[in-house]
Design a protein around this motif. Structure first.
Motif, PDB file in Angstrom:
ATOM      1  N   TRP A  49      45.488  35.709  26.733  1.00 52.25           N
ATOM      2  CA  TRP A  49      46.725  36.455  26.472  1.00 52.25           C
ATOM      3  C   TRP A  49      47.788  36.129  27.514  1.00 52.25           C
ATOM      4  N   ARG A  50      47.390  35.896  28.766  1.00 49.98           N
ATOM      5  CA  ARG A  50      48.367  35.558  29.799  1.00 49.98           C
ATOM      6  C   ARG A  50      49.011  34.195  29.517  1.00 49.98           C
ATOM      7  N   ARG A  51      48.209  33.259  29.051  1.00 50.08           N
ATOM      8  CA  ARG A  51      48.767  31.944  28.722  1.00 50.08           C
ATOM      9  C   ARG A  51      49.767  32.064  27.572  1.00 50.08           C
ATOM     10  N   LYS A  52      49.435  32.882  26.588  1.00 53.97           N
ATOM     11  CA  LYS A  52      50.352  33.086  25.465  1.00 53.97           C
ATOM     12  C   LYS A  52      51.633  33.785  25.926  1.00 53.97           C
ATOM     13  N   ALA A  53      51.478  34.764  26.830  1.00 52.18           N
ATOM     14  CA  ALA A  53      52.665  35.471  27.335  1.00 52.18           C
ATOM     15  C   ALA A  53      53.572  34.527  28.097  1.00 52.18           C
ATOM     16  N   ALA A  55      53.879  42.678  24.653  1.00 47.24           N
ATOM     17  CA  ALA A  55      52.596  43.030  24.042  1.00 47.24           C
ATOM     18  C   ALA A  55      51.481  42.124  24.560  1.00 47.24           C
ATOM     19  N   ARG A  56      51.768  40.836  24.686  1.00 45.48           N
ATOM     20  CA  ARG A  56      50.751  39.903  25.179  1.00 45.48           C
ATOM     21  C   ARG A  56      50.364  40.223  26.612  1.00 45.48           C
ATOM     22  N   ARG A  57      51.338  40.550  27.441  1.00 45.29           N
ATOM     23  CA  ARG A  57      51.024  40.891  28.830  1.00 45.29           C
ATOM     24  C   ARG A  57      50.207  42.180  28.902  1.00 45.29           C
ATOM     25  N   ALA A  58      50.570  43.151  28.054  1.00 48.13           N
ATOM     26  CA  ALA A  58      49.819  44.412  28.041  1.00 48.13           C
ATOM     27  C   ALA A  58      48.378  44.175  27.607  1.00 48.13           C
ATOM     28  N   LEU A  59      48.180  43.339  26.597  1.00 50.81           N
ATOM     29  CA  LEU A  59      46.819  43.037  26.135  1.00 50.81           C
ATOM     30  C   LEU A  59      46.028  42.314  27.225  1.00 50.81           C
ATOM     31  N   ALA A  60      46.710  41.439  27.964  1.00 52.19           N
ATOM     32  CA  ALA A  60      46.027  40.751  29.065  1.00 52.19           C
ATOM     33  C   ALA A  60      45.532  41.762  30.097  1.00 52.19           C
ATOM     34  N   ASP A  61      46.366  42.731  30.434  1.00 50.34           N
ATOM     35  CA  ASP A  61      45.973  43.749  31.415  1.00 50.34           C
ATOM     36  C   ASP A  61      44.833  44.616  30.894  1.00 50.34           C
ATOM     37  N   CYS A 112      42.588  43.858  28.603  1.00 50.63           N
ATOM     38  CA  CYS A 112      41.351  43.068  28.541  1.00 50.63           C
ATOM     39  C   CYS A 112      40.743  42.903  29.933  1.00 50.63           C
ATOM     40  N   GLU A 113      41.596  42.676  30.920  1.00 48.24           N
ATOM     41  CA  GLU A 113      41.085  42.513  32.284  1.00 48.24           C
ATOM     42  C   GLU A 113      40.450  43.795  32.778  1.00 48.24           C
ATOM     43  N   GLN A 114      41.081  44.927  32.496  1.00 50.76           N
ATOM     44  CA  GLN A 114      40.549  46.213  32.948  1.00 50.76           C
ATOM     45  C   GLN A 114      39.217  46.544  32.282  1.00 50.76           C
ATOM     46  N   SER A 115      38.988  46.015  31.089  1.00 45.68           N
ATOM     47  CA  SER A 115      37.724  46.287  30.389  1.00 45.68           C
ATOM     48  C   SER A 115      36.711  45.161  30.591  1.00 45.68           C
ATOM     49  N   GLY A 116      36.997  44.250  31.530  1.00 47.50           N
ATOM     50  CA  GLY A 116      36.041  43.211  31.862  1.00 47.50           C
ATOM     51  C   GLY A 116      36.049  41.987  30.973  1.00 47.50           C
ATOM     52  N   ARG A 117      37.021  41.858  30.109  1.00 48.10           N
ATOM     53  CA  ARG A 117      37.091  40.696  29.211  1.00 48.10           C
ATOM     54  C   ARG A 117      38.021  39.648  29.825  1.00 48.10           C
ATOM     55  N   GLN A 118      37.548  39.044  30.904  1.00 49.24           N
ATOM     56  CA  GLN A 118      38.393  38.168  31.700  1.00 49.24           C
ATOM     57  C   GLN A 118      38.862  36.945  30.928  1.00 49.24           C
ATOM     58  N   SER A 119      37.971  36.342  30.154  1.00 51.58           N
ATOM     59  CA  SER A 119      38.342  35.136  29.403  1.00 51.58           C
ATOM     60  C   SER A 119      39.456  35.439  28.400  1.00 51.58           C
ATOM     61  N   GLU A 120      39.327  36.559  27.687  1.00 48.49           N
ATOM     62  CA  GLU A 120      40.355  36.933  26.710  1.00 48.49           C
ATOM     63  C   GLU A 120      41.665  37.293  27.416  1.00 48.49           C
ATOM     64  N   ALA A 121      41.554  37.916  28.591  1.00 47.26           N
ATOM     65  CA  ALA A 121      42.751  38.262  29.351  1.00 47.26           C
ATOM     66  C   ALA A 121      43.533  37.005  29.721  1.00 47.26           C
ATOM     67  N   GLU A 122      42.828  35.961  30.130  1.00 49.89           N
ATOM     68  CA  GLU A 122      43.500  34.713  30.481  1.00 49.89           C
ATOM     69  C   GLU A 122      44.184  34.090  29.267  1.00 49.89           C
TER      70      GLU A 122
END
Length: 470
Positions: A329-333, A309-315, A317-327
């Motif tokens: 979620w990636r750290r949490k994943a 779920a965390r990896r999916a949210l990272a992807d 967020c990145e696709q919608s331009g929310r780069q900071s939030e994507a990072e």
């Protein structure tokens, strides 16, 4: 002359651990004496206790051994509560020969219990009374198995499945936790009828209706499967709906599966929310997928599902331009559970400097108690054209509680065309509590009537394909 304490302290036992790596009797006594600290007494009486059990004497000895073996099987399959005498005597016939069953001595039940309870060196006995928890005296009608025999019996009977009479005798057991453990043990050994019979007795226990739903789906009774799933939902448990939805997805019925997932999601089941998030994401519905993944996490998603779920949210967020939030979620994943797989043999051998060096390395790991090393050594021997050596390593792994050596060899031999050997090894693993190779053989050979029975109805207690029972 030296004074020996009645009991050793926890510190003494901790010190002992450092000395028992290569001393099997001492190791056995240590494990069997953790609760009492009476390691000297256990070490003195333990071997005689095993001899009393394994080599019964007199005309009544075999009946006593059968009684003890039923107790061993109960404990090694998960029963922790005191054992009712009625349960043990009801289980006994399956542990006897035809002659012993046909010509039992008069009052054999009493004599068998007397044999099993006979004191060994005035220290212990195979079966003993259970003290009354609130007063003096013993609890009537129940006994407990000596810890030394629990340890010995778990090892010596690891590859044996209990007989029919054992499963029939479980009617005398009432502890829901113990029954759940026994049903799980039956299911993992392919004894689906016995597993189902016990699960039905404790179906209000959380998670049990989900297991029954899966079994009903497996035998092809979709009406019963849905009924069981909705019964669970009535108790507020969406896990059965999730199990049924997963089964529907496997058959390609996504519409039905999605309906079931939604009903489970209404009960805030995290796995259902995760599955719906995945469905919405694959359909290109990023906004609703984002919401569902977050709901799944909030509902208590854990393990690999949480990482997914965390990896999916990272992807998303990145696709919608929310780069900071994507990072974030990636750290949490990255901090969660990760998927992994063992390296293949060629990679292992290359990194070790060749086949012989790799085997030497894994022999050292195995000597240090690494059971997985034994499985890899079984694979290496099989690859080297040494089937006998491969099975010896698989046997050693099984003795350490790991059946994947036999499972691997079964599938390897099936792929090479040796179906007789494959089935033999798969059945060994199944009786030991790991049935995945057997089901794979059944799946591939499902056009044959006997395998068709196995894949739907499992095995009888004695390992034959079961006839329809549900």
């Amino acid at each position: 002359m030296h004074d020996v304490p009645d009991r050793f302290s926890a510190a003494d036992l901790t010190t002992l651990v450092e000395q028992i790596d290569h001393d099997t009797p001492l190791a056995t006594a240590h494990v069997a004496s953790k609760a009492t600290g009476m390691i000297t007494q256990t070490l003195a009486a333990g071997p005689d206790l095993v001899d009393h059990y394994e080599h019964p004497t007199g005309p009544l000895g075999p009946y006593g051994k059968a009684l003890i073996t039923a107790a061993v099987d109960a404990r090694r399959l998960g029963v922790t509560a005191p054992l009712p005498s009625d349960f043990l005597t009801a289980a006994v016939p399956g542990y006897l020969t035809d002659t012993q069953r046909a010509n039992p001595p008069h009052d054999w039940e009493t004599h068998a219990l007397t044999y099993a309870c006979a004191p060994i060196r005035h220290v212990t006995s195979a079966l003993s009374s259970v003290p009354n928890p609130t007063g003096m005296g013993a609890r009537p009608g129940v006994v407990q198995l000596a810890d030394y025999l629990v340890y010995h019996g778990t090892n010596s009977r690891r590859l044996f499945a209990p007989p029919q009479t054992f499963w029939d005798a479980t009617r005398h057991l009432t502890n829901a936790t113990d029954l759940h453990a026994l049903a799980d043990a039956a299911r993992l050994r392919g004894r689906l009828f016995h597993a189902t019979s016990i699960y039905l007795r404790i179906k209000e226990t959380p998670g049990v209706l989900a297991l029954l739903t899966g079994i009903a789906h497996r035998v092809g009774d979709e009406v019963r499967a849905e009924s069981l799933a909705y019964q669970a939902a009535d108790f507020g448990d969406g896990s059965a709906l999730v199990a049924l939805a997963g089964a529907r997805m496997e058959t390609g019925d996504q519409n039905s599966a999605e309906t079931l997932y939604r009903q489970a999601a209404d009960l805030s089941h995290p796995d259902a929310l995760l599955a719906l998030g995945k469905i919405h994401r694959e359909a290109g519905e990023g906004v609703s997928a984002d919401r569902l993944y977050r709901q799944a996490i909030d509902a208590g998603l854990n393990g690999v599902g949480l990482t997914e779920a965390r990896r999916a949210l990272a992807d998303i967020c990145e696709q919608s331009g929310r780069q900071s939030e994507a990072e974030q979620w990636r750290r949490k994943a990255a901090s969660g559970f990760q998927r992994f797989q063992l390296r293949n043999l060629s990679d292992i051998q290359q990194r070790s400097g060749g086949k012989e060096a790799a085997e030497r390395d894994f022999e050292k790991y195995a000597a240090d108690g690494d059971g997985t090393a034994l499985i890899i050594l079984a694979e290496m021997r099989e690859e080297a054209g040494d089937p006998t050596g491969a099975e010896e390593y698989a046997q050693r792994a099984a003795e350490a509680g790991l059946m994947d050596g036999f499972n691997y060899l079964a599938i390897t031999r099936a792929n090479s065309g040796d179906l007789v050997s494959a089935e033999r090894l798969a059945r060994v693993a199944t009786d030991g509590g790991s049935d995945w190779a057997l089901w794979e053989l059944a799946r591939v050979g499902s056009d044959e009537p006997s395998w068709k029975k196995v894949i739907r109805y499992g095995l009888t207690a004695d390992g034959c394909p079961a006839d329809p029972w549900w």
